[in-house]
Design an enzyme around this catalytic site. Structure first.
Site, short mmCIF file in Angstrom:
data_model
loop_
_atom_site.label_atom_id
_atom_site.label_comp_id
_atom_site.label_asym_id
_atom_site.label_seq_id
_atom_site.Cartn_x
_atom_site.Cartn_y
_atom_site.Cartn_z
N GLU A 55 -4.18 1.47 -10.02
CA GLU A 55 -3.77 2.53 -10.95
C GLU A 55 -3.13 3.64 -10.30
OE1 GLU A 55 -3.53 1.17 -14.12
OE2 GLU A 55 -2.37 3.03 -14.31
N CYS A 86 3.10 -1.83 -4.78
CA CYS A 86 3.03 -1.75 -6.11
C CYS A 86 2.42 -0.22 -6.52
CB CYS A 86 1.70 -2.80 -6.87
SG CYS A 86 1.98 -2.76 -8.55
N HIS A 177 2.71 -8.06 -4.37
CA HIS A 177 1.34 -7.77 -3.83
C HIS A 177 1.39 -8.96 -2.90
CE1 HIS A 177 -1.09 -5.28 -6.55
NE2 HIS A 177 -0.24 -5.69 -7.34
N GLU A 179 -0.39 -9.07 -0.18
CA GLU A 179 -1.65 -9.13 0.38
C GLU A 179 -2.21 -10.47 -0.26
OE1 GLU A 179 -1.01 -6.91 -1.66
OE2 GLU A 179 -2.37 -6.55 -3.02
N1 GLN Z 1 0.79 -0.57 -13.42
C1 GLN Z 1 -0.09 -0.02 -12.25
C2 GLN Z 1 0.44 1.45 -12.36
O1 GLN Z 1 1.67 1.98 -12.80
C3 GLN Z 1 0.59 -0.63 -11.07
C4 GLN Z 1 0.00 -2.03 -11.03
C5 GLN Z 1 -0.76 -2.84 -9.77
O2 GLN Z 1 -0.64 -1.88 -8.95
N2 GLN Z 1 -0.67 -3.82 -9.59
O3 GLN Z 1 -0.02 2.14 -11.71
#
Ligand code: GLN
Length: 195
Positions: A55, A86, A177, A179
């Protein structure tokens, strides 16, 4: 010489990234030891850095609170490689479009969080990535897309016409992702400049 890879371990797929960077190293004839980064003081010892997802609001706050943000900035300024995935990419961007994210501004790109909407919350797609011969199995989970990019930014892959993997100097950032599959070619691209 053994390389030291630091995985930022405040959230996210830490052990999966550790495995992937070890495999990418082995594929390039390099041994990699992995450090988990939870406090300041470890990043300066690292040759390579990985920022997992999670997050972005939480990750960016913890990085600033712990004094890790400055160390990541110094790592990038020293031209040492980083793979940010991400939420990791969101945190390194210049603009995440959300006041709760304290961006580090180390990748000259804005991002749109959760850009694929609720219906397509998570999905897997074969992705053509510049520098890789065969498509990469990309796993997207509440993924961002990249918006505006600066002149020095190379778009490595797009999905639905929108950038989802970029390189800005020593940093490779992906919306997905890498990984979460056995395929460590994206880690190879980020750290050894070839998958
Ligand atoms: N939706 C998340 C964000 O905005 C990111 C999601 C993730 O890292 N898989 O921080």
């Amino acid at each position: 010489m053994t390389l030291t890879a630091g995985v930022v371990a405040v959230q996210g797929d830490v052990s999966e990234h550790a495995e992937a960077v070890r495999r990418a190293g082995a594929a390039h004839g390099r041994e990699v030891t992995v450090e988990r980064i939870r406090t300041a003081g470890t990043v300066p010892d690292c040759d390579l850095l990985l920022l997992p997802g999670g997050e972005s609001t939480t990750i960016s706050r913890l990085l600033h609170d712990e004094g890790i943000a400055e160390e990541i900035t110094a790592h990038v300024e020293a031209e040492k490689p980083v793979l940010a995935t991400c939420a990791g990419l969101i945190v390194l961007s210049t603009d995440a479009g959300d006041d709760r994210v304290e961006e580090l501004g180390l990748v000259d790109a804005s991002v749109e969080r959760n850009a694929f909407g609720r219906q397509a919350d998570s999905f897997e797609a074969p992705l053509d990535v510049s520098g890789l011969d065969d498509p990469f199995p990309a796993v997207f989970i509440r993924a961002p897309v990249v918006g505006e990019v600066g002149d020095g930014v190379e778009v490595l892959a797009s999905w639905d016409g929108r950038p989802v993997a970029i390189r800005d100097g020593p940093v490779v950032g992906t919306s997905f992702h890498p990984e979460l599959t056995d395929d460590s070619r994206l880690h190879g691209l980020a750290f050894f400049r070839d998958g």
